[in-house]
Design a protein around this motif. Structure first.
Motif, PDB file in Angstrom:
ATOM      1  N   VAL A 163      28.299  58.342  21.498  1.00 20.42           N
ATOM      2  CA  VAL A 163      28.941  57.047  21.253  1.00 20.42           C
ATOM      3  C   VAL A 163      28.452  56.562  19.897  1.00 20.42           C
ATOM      4  CG1 VAL A 163      29.293  54.702  22.098  1.00 20.42           C
ATOM      5  CG2 VAL A 163      28.983  56.572  23.736  1.00 20.42           C
ATOM      6  N   SER A 164      29.385  56.344  18.974  1.00 23.07           N
ATOM      7  CA  SER A 164      28.968  56.039  17.606  1.00 23.07           C
ATOM      8  C   SER A 164      29.901  55.048  16.927  1.00 23.07           C
ATOM      9  CB  SER A 164      28.952  57.337  16.788  1.00 23.07           C
ATOM     10  OG  SER A 164      28.615  57.067  15.445  1.00 23.07           O
ATOM     11  N   PRO A 165      29.337  54.204  16.101  1.00 19.95           N
ATOM     12  CA  PRO A 165      30.170  53.387  15.220  1.00 19.95           C
ATOM     13  C   PRO A 165      30.667  54.239  14.055  1.00 19.95           C
ATOM     14  CG  PRO A 165      27.870  52.918  14.809  1.00 19.95           C
ATOM     15  CD  PRO A 165      27.918  53.900  15.944  1.00 19.95           C
ATOM     16  N   GLU A 166      31.418  53.616  13.198  1.00 14.04           N
ATOM     17  CA  GLU A 166      31.864  54.255  11.967  1.00 14.04           C
ATOM     18  C   GLU A 166      31.393  53.391  10.810  1.00 14.04           C
ATOM     19  OE1 GLU A 166      35.965  56.052  11.328  1.00 14.04           O
ATOM     20  OE2 GLU A 166      36.155  54.143  10.259  1.00 14.04           O
ATOM     21  N   TYR A 167      30.754  54.002   9.822  1.00 13.44           N
ATOM     22  CA  TYR A 167      30.314  53.283   8.632  1.00 13.44           C
ATOM     23  C   TYR A 167      30.973  53.911   7.414  1.00 13.44           C
ATOM     24  CZ  TYR A 167      26.666  51.160  11.498  1.00 13.44           C
ATOM     25  OH  TYR A 167      25.988  50.472  12.472  1.00 13.44           O
ATOM     26  N   ALA A 168      31.630  53.093   6.608  1.00 10.36           N
ATOM     27  CA  ALA A 168      32.251  53.552   5.366  1.00 10.36           C
ATOM     28  C   ALA A 168      33.145  54.774   5.605  1.00 10.36           C
ATOM     29  CB  ALA A 168      31.192  53.843   4.309  1.00 10.36           C
ATOM     30  N   HIS A 169      33.936  54.709   6.672  1.00 12.06           N
ATOM     31  CA  HIS A 169      34.849  55.795   7.057  1.00 12.06           C
ATOM     32  C   HIS A 169      34.121  57.088   7.379  1.00 12.06           C
ATOM     33  CE1 HIS A 169      38.990  54.286   5.441  1.00 12.06           C
ATOM     34  NE2 HIS A 169      38.449  53.465   6.335  1.00 12.06           N
ATOM     35  N   GLY A 170      32.896  57.002   7.903  1.00  8.77           N
ATOM     36  CA  GLY A 170      32.178  58.228   8.203  1.00  8.77           C
ATOM     37  C   GLY A 170      31.166  58.080   9.319  1.00  8.77           C
ATOM     38  N   PRO A 207      39.464  50.777  18.965  1.00  2.14           N
ATOM     39  CA  PRO A 207      39.648  49.732  17.948  1.00  2.14           C
ATOM     40  C   PRO A 207      39.289  48.360  18.503  1.00  2.14           C
ATOM     41  CG  PRO A 207      41.770  50.458  18.803  1.00  2.14           C
ATOM     42  CD  PRO A 207      40.720  51.317  19.452  1.00  2.14           C
ATOM     43  N   ARG A 208      38.832  47.476  17.636  1.00  2.00           N
ATOM     44  CA  ARG A 208      38.500  46.096  18.000  1.00  2.00           C
ATOM     45  C   ARG A 208      37.612  46.033  19.249  1.00  2.00           C
ATOM     46  NH1 ARG A 208      43.564  46.771  16.895  1.00  2.00           N
ATOM     47  NH2 ARG A 208      44.335  46.505  18.999  1.00  2.00           N
ATOM     48  N   ALA A 209      36.605  46.881  19.278  1.00  3.07           N
ATOM     49  CA  ALA A 209      35.725  46.977  20.448  1.00  3.07           C
ATOM     50  C   ALA A 209      35.061  45.651  20.778  1.00  3.07           C
ATOM     51  CB  ALA A 209      34.674  48.050  20.226  1.00  3.07           C
ATOM     52  N   ALA A 210      34.695  44.880  19.769  1.00  2.00           N
ATOM     53  CA  ALA A 210      33.988  43.620  20.022  1.00  2.00           C
ATOM     54  C   ALA A 210      34.810  42.661  20.870  1.00  2.00           C
ATOM     55  CB  ALA A 210      33.616  42.961  18.695  1.00  2.00           C
ATOM     56  N   ALA A 211      36.132  42.762  20.790  1.00  2.00           N
ATOM     57  CA  ALA A 211      36.997  41.895  21.590  1.00  2.00           C
ATOM     58  C   ALA A 211      37.156  42.396  23.032  1.00  2.00           C
ATOM     59  CB  ALA A 211      38.378  41.792  20.938  1.00  2.00           C
ATOM     60  N   LYS A 212      36.635  43.577  23.316  1.00  5.26           N
ATOM     61  CA  LYS A 212      36.814  44.190  24.635  1.00  5.26           C
ATOM     62  C   LYS A 212      35.541  44.226  25.454  1.00  5.26           C
ATOM     63  CE  LYS A 212      40.495  46.979  22.726  1.00  5.26           C
ATOM     64  NZ  LYS A 212      41.008  48.301  22.426  1.00  5.26           N
ATOM     65  N   ILE A 213      34.501  43.589  24.923  1.00  6.97           N
ATOM     66  CA  ILE A 213      33.217  43.585  25.621  1.00  6.97           C
ATOM     67  C   ILE A 213      32.616  42.191  25.594  1.00  6.97           C
ATOM     68  CG2 ILE A 213      32.752  46.003  25.062  1.00  6.97           C
ATOM     69  CD1 ILE A 213      30.850  45.027  22.901  1.00  6.97           C
ATOM     70  N   LYS A 246      28.403  73.762  25.012  1.00  2.76           N
ATOM     71  CA  LYS A 246      28.112  72.536  25.774  1.00  2.76           C
ATOM     72  C   LYS A 246      29.323  71.618  25.713  1.00  2.76           C
ATOM     73  CE  LYS A 246      24.274  71.548  26.588  1.00  2.76           C
ATOM     74  NZ  LYS A 246      23.375  71.773  27.724  1.00  2.76           N
ATOM     75  N   PRO A 247      29.883  71.190  26.853  1.00  5.58           N
ATOM     76  CA  PRO A 247      30.989  70.224  26.830  1.00  5.58           C
ATOM     77  C   PRO A 247      30.518  68.878  26.258  1.00  5.58           C
ATOM     78  CG  PRO A 247      30.888  71.337  28.949  1.00  5.58           C
ATOM     79  CD  PRO A 247      29.619  71.677  28.207  1.00  5.58           C
ATOM     80  N   VAL A 248      31.294  68.363  25.290  1.00  8.92           N
ATOM     81  CA  VAL A 248      30.906  67.148  24.586  1.00  8.92           C
ATOM     82  C   VAL A 248      32.098  66.201  24.484  1.00  8.92           C
ATOM     83  CG1 VAL A 248      29.996  66.199  22.427  1.00  8.92           C
ATOM     84  CG2 VAL A 248      29.221  68.440  23.208  1.00  8.92           C
ATOM     85  N   ALA A 249      31.816  64.912  24.685  1.00 13.62           N
ATOM     86  CA  ALA A 249      32.789  63.837  24.461  1.00 13.62           C
ATOM     87  C   ALA A 249      32.320  63.036  23.258  1.00 13.62           C
ATOM     88  CB  ALA A 249      32.870  62.928  25.683  1.00 13.62           C
ATOM     89  N   VAL A 250      33.273  62.582  22.454  1.00  7.61           N
ATOM     90  CA  VAL A 250      32.960  61.750  21.292  1.00  7.61           C
ATOM     91  C   VAL A 250      33.720  60.436  21.436  1.00  7.61           C
ATOM     92  CG1 VAL A 250      33.132  61.525  18.789  1.00  7.61           C
ATOM     93  CG2 VAL A 250      32.593  63.753  19.795  1.00  7.61           C
ATOM     94  N   ILE A 251      32.990  59.337  21.447  1.00  3.12           N
ATOM     95  CA  ILE A 251      33.590  58.008  21.536  1.00  3.12           C
ATOM     96  C   ILE A 251      33.125  57.216  20.323  1.00  3.12           C
ATOM     97  CG2 ILE A 251      33.758  55.876  22.886  1.00  3.12           C
ATOM     98  CD1 ILE A 251      33.091  57.619  25.378  1.00  3.12           C
ATOM     99  N   THR A 252      34.075  56.758  19.529  1.00  2.67           N
ATOM    100  CA  THR A 252      33.736  55.959  18.361  1.00  2.67           C
ATOM    101  C   THR A 252      34.419  54.605  18.474  1.00  2.67           C
ATOM    102  OG1 THR A 252      35.526  57.008  17.111  1.00  2.67           O
ATOM    103  CG2 THR A 252      33.316  57.883  16.799  1.00  2.67           C
ATOM    104  N   ALA A 253      33.702  53.591  18.058  1.00  2.01           N
ATOM    105  CA  ALA A 253      34.231  52.235  18.127  1.00  2.01           C
ATOM    106  C   ALA A 253      33.885  51.483  16.855  1.00  2.01           C
ATOM    107  CB  ALA A 253      33.655  51.503  19.339  1.00  2.01           C
ATOM    108  N   SER A 254      34.878  50.851  16.313  1.00  2.00           N
ATOM    109  CA  SER A 254      34.676  49.979  15.154  1.00  2.00           C
ATOM    110  C   SER A 254      35.891  49.062  15.084  1.00  2.00           C
ATOM    111  CB  SER A 254      34.523  50.786  13.865  1.00  2.00           C
ATOM    112  OG  SER A 254      35.752  51.345  13.472  1.00  2.00           O
ATOM    113  N   ALA A 255      35.887  48.185  14.126  1.00  2.00           N
ATOM    114  CA  ALA A 255      37.024  47.267  13.987  1.00  2.00           C
ATOM    115  C   ALA A 255      38.330  48.044  13.854  1.00  2.00           C
ATOM    116  CB  ALA A 255      36.815  46.351  12.793  1.00  2.00           C
TER     117      ALA A 255
END
Length: 185
Positions: A77-84, A144-150, A105-114
């Motif tokens: 679970v990761s944010p995105e900074y400067a498109h990266g 997207p817009r994770a802050a509005a969903k938590i 290894k099975p892996v899921a990637v969840i990214t959240a940012s504005a």
């Protein structure tokens, strides 16, 4: 089945931290046998001289490698900074490149940012594929817009659709673990 969660958000009150907590809560409710969180904030900067043939990896690196090795699946679970990808997470992955813990290894990637984190999500998936992890496409999400969903005060995901997406991601990850286990038998 055991699930290891890795979060790059080092801030105490981050949206990604709330998402990580929700993933772990849903995993426990969904029947995962065990869950753990791998801390990456204490890792030293990657230095190949500390990771060569005769080198002994720093203690924090060894702990991360052992945690990944013990897990049946990993969710990042990761944010995105400067498109990266944020630096702390890239550093952690750099420490894991030369070891075999992510192989198949099975892996899921969840990214959240504005904006949703699509750039970081794509970069993480590419890096993990290069590391020969099994990136489970159905378990990868951009939020997207994770802050509005938590709700930061309670640490809860308040958006029902997002909770269902997280459940679906965990379901896809569980299916991948079962498929990998069946193929190994």
């Amino acid at each position: 089945m055991t699930l290891l969660a890795i979060s790059d958000s080092l801030r105490a009150a981050s949206s990604n931290g709330v998402l990580l907590g929700a993933v772990l809560e849903l995993a426990r409710a969904g029947g995962w046998d065990g869950t753990a969180v791998a801390g990456i904030g204490e890792l030293p900067l990657f230095n190949p001289d500390l990771d060569g043939e005769d080198a002994i990896a720093p203690e924090a690196v060894d702990a991360l490698r052992q945690a990944v090795a013990r897990a049946d699946a990993v969710v990042i679970v990761s944010p995105e900074y400067a498109h990266g990808v944020p630096g702390a997470l890239k550093n952690a992955l750099d420490w894991l490149v030369s070891s075999a813990e992510f192989v198949d290894k099975p892996v899921a990637v969840i990214t959240a940012s504005a904006s949703g984190g699509a750039y970081a999500n794509a970069q993480l998936r590419e890096t993990l594929r290069m590391m020969t992890a099994t990136v489970v496409e159905g378990a990868c999400l951009t939020v997207p817009r994770a802050a509005a969903k938590i709700d930061h005060a309670t640490g809860d995901v308040t958006d029902d659709a997002l909770r269902e997406e997280l459940r679906g991601a965990l379901g896809a990850l569980r299916t991948a673990v079962r498929s990998a286990s069946a193929a190994a038998d």
